[in-house]
Scaffold this motif. Structure first.
Motif, short mmCIF file in Angstrom:
data_model
loop_
_atom_site.label_atom_id
_atom_site.label_comp_id
_atom_site.label_asym_id
_atom_site.label_seq_id
_atom_site.Cartn_x
_atom_site.Cartn_y
_atom_site.Cartn_z
N GLY A 189 -29.15 6.81 -13.62
CA GLY A 189 -28.05 7.31 -12.78
C GLY A 189 -28.43 8.45 -11.84
N ALA A 190 -29.45 9.21 -12.17
CA ALA A 190 -29.80 10.37 -11.34
C ALA A 190 -30.82 10.01 -10.26
N ILE A 191 -31.23 8.76 -10.20
CA ILE A 191 -32.29 8.38 -9.26
C ILE A 191 -31.99 7.06 -8.55
N THR A 258 -27.41 15.19 -2.46
CA THR A 258 -26.85 16.39 -3.08
C THR A 258 -26.46 16.14 -4.54
N SER A 259 -26.81 17.09 -5.40
CA SER A 259 -26.28 17.11 -6.77
C SER A 259 -25.42 18.36 -6.89
N GLY A 260 -24.22 18.22 -7.44
CA GLY A 260 -23.35 19.38 -7.54
C GLY A 260 -22.43 19.30 -8.74
N ALA A 302 -35.84 12.45 -3.22
CA ALA A 302 -34.72 13.36 -2.93
C ALA A 302 -33.69 13.31 -4.06
N ASP A 303 -33.41 12.10 -4.56
CA ASP A 303 -32.40 11.96 -5.62
C ASP A 303 -32.90 12.60 -6.92
N ALA A 304 -34.13 12.28 -7.30
CA ALA A 304 -34.69 12.85 -8.54
C ALA A 304 -34.71 14.38 -8.46
N LEU A 305 -35.08 14.90 -7.30
CA LEU A 305 -35.24 16.36 -7.19
C LEU A 305 -33.92 17.09 -7.04
N SER A 306 -32.89 16.46 -6.47
CA SER A 306 -31.61 17.17 -6.37
C SER A 306 -31.10 17.46 -7.77
N THR A 307 -31.22 16.49 -8.65
CA THR A 307 -30.80 16.69 -10.05
C THR A 307 -31.69 17.74 -10.72
N SER A 308 -33.01 17.61 -10.52
CA SER A 308 -33.96 18.50 -11.20
C SER A 308 -33.80 19.96 -10.76
MG MG Z 1 -30.11 12.73 -8.39
#
Ligand code: MG
Ligand code: AMP
Length: 363
Positions: A189-191, A258-260, A302-308
């Motif tokens: 889900g985070a990637i 963006t992760s928020g 970008a997706d993996a790192l926004s969460t990380s």
């Molecule tokens: Mg993500």
């Protein structure tokens, strides 16, 4: 209000799932409605756009082209691809490849699943375990996989945390065969949305499209530039007031993801609990941030790192960025609303409020 909105979205997704299973066991993509209009940029190009609800989120795909047939074919193939990704990767669809692997404890990943597994394990190592696809049992305990939210007992979280070491996933990168120990389960889900965006951009390119804009539940990915030759302008939501935007990033050929803590949360006893879990505690990450946006040419990254970086916080996130500053840029927004941007965004980030962003220097 936000909670009601999320519930509506979830209900809509459940309804869609139910319709799919009952009416269509061959799982064809849903019919695609494509709207064609003038590009709006004063050039001889059309704008073709479609909205779909997939991967638990509303997605808007837009391509600009002087070839209407190519634009339509590109969007149709894009929706078919998204539908396939949703049906194989969704943990919520009990017959998906991932849901079966979680239920059976073993199986064989699809081609996309293999790519995501390799990439996810790499980020698990790169982030010292903060990006962790094996966090799923903990996410489930909080109820973030559905709409029955709850605060788990600390003892339960402790027990669950003994089953979240992604290094213990047995995965054969050649065959895709995977085995999970009892109690373990995985979730991309985070990637997955960043990866999906990459797939769509490839499909567009194959159809000769050179200008496109994807919004996958607020995660934006752009191909090329606007039809008038200027960069795309991507709005960054104000995490403290998500109905408004806080700034604009100008970009070409990049993802802005963006992760928020405002994106999915519930409140209990006056405390707000959000969906991004710190594997070190089993609780929602609290490092003082309300959101992190990553701007990179690789959407999966970008997706993996926004969460990380959300889990790392401003300080550790800045250290991580300095070590990888050639690969991506970032916008950190603190819980008090202070905006920090990495050096490469200077001149590309335009605040929409009176605040001048703080600059994170390379060193
Ligand atoms: Mg993500
Ligand atoms: P994103 O919106 O990309 O930041 O992804 C958030 C989603 O990833 C959550 O809803 C969870 O399903 C999952 N998740 C939560 N915590 C983590 C974590 N530490 N590592 C990987 N995935 C996570």
């Amino acid at each position: 209000m936000r909670k009601i909105f999320l519930t509506l979205l979830l209900t809509a997704s459940l309804l869609l799932t139910a319709c799919h299973n009952a009416a269509d066991t061959t799982q064809k993509p849903p019919p695609v409605t494509i709207n064609i209009s003038d590009s709006g940029f004063g050039v001889q190009k059309i704008r073709a756009t479609t909205d779909v609800f997939l991967m638990d989120t509303l997605m808007t795909l837009t391509v600009y082209s002087d070839d209407e047939d190519a634009a339509k074919r590109a969007l149709e193939e894009a929706v078919a691809s998204l539908t396939h990704l949703d049906q194989t990767l969704s943990t919520a669809k009990s017959d998906s490849n991932i849901a079966r692997i979680n239920a059976d404890g073993h199986g064989t990943l699809t081609r996309d699943g293999m790519v995501l597994m390799n990439t996810s394990l790499q980020y698990y190592r790169d982030t010292n375990g903060l990006f962790n696809i094996a966090i799923y049992p903990v996410v489930r305990a909080w109820g973030f996989t559905g709409d029955q939210f709850q605060v788990p007992e600390q003892s339960e979280l402790q027990t669950l945390r003994s089953n979240i070491d992604a290094n213990r996933i047995q995965f054969d990168a050649n065959t895709g065969k995977i085995a999970l120990e009892k109690g373990m389960a995985i979730d991309f889900g985070a990637i997955a949305k960043g990866y999906a965006g990459e797939q769509l951009i490839d499909i567009f390119k194959k159809h000769g499209i050179t200008s496109a804009l994807l919004s996958l539940g607020g995660n934006v990915q752009v191909l090329g530039q606007k039809p008038d030759g200027s960069p795309f302008r991507v709005a960054i939501q104000n995490p403290l007031n998500p109905d408004n935007n806080i700034g604009i990033v100008s970009t070409i050929n990049q993802a802005v993801i963006t992760s928020g803590s405002y994106q999915r949360f519930f409140e209990a006893n006056g405390t707000r609990y959000h969906h991004i879990i710190d594997p070190r505690t089993g609780y929602p990450a609290e490092q003082g941030l309300a959101s992190v946006s990553i701007i990179a040419s690789d959407g999966t990254q970008a997706d993996a790192l926004s969460t990380s970086l959300f889990i790392m916080g401003l300080e550790a996130g800045s250290v991580y960025w300095r070590a990888h500053a050639d690969d991506f840029e970032a916008i950190f927004i603190e819980n008090d609303g202070t905006v920090h941007i990495t050096e490469g965004l200077a001149g590309r980030y335009e605040p929409l409020n009176a605040q001048t962003p703080q600059l994170i220097a390379r060193r």
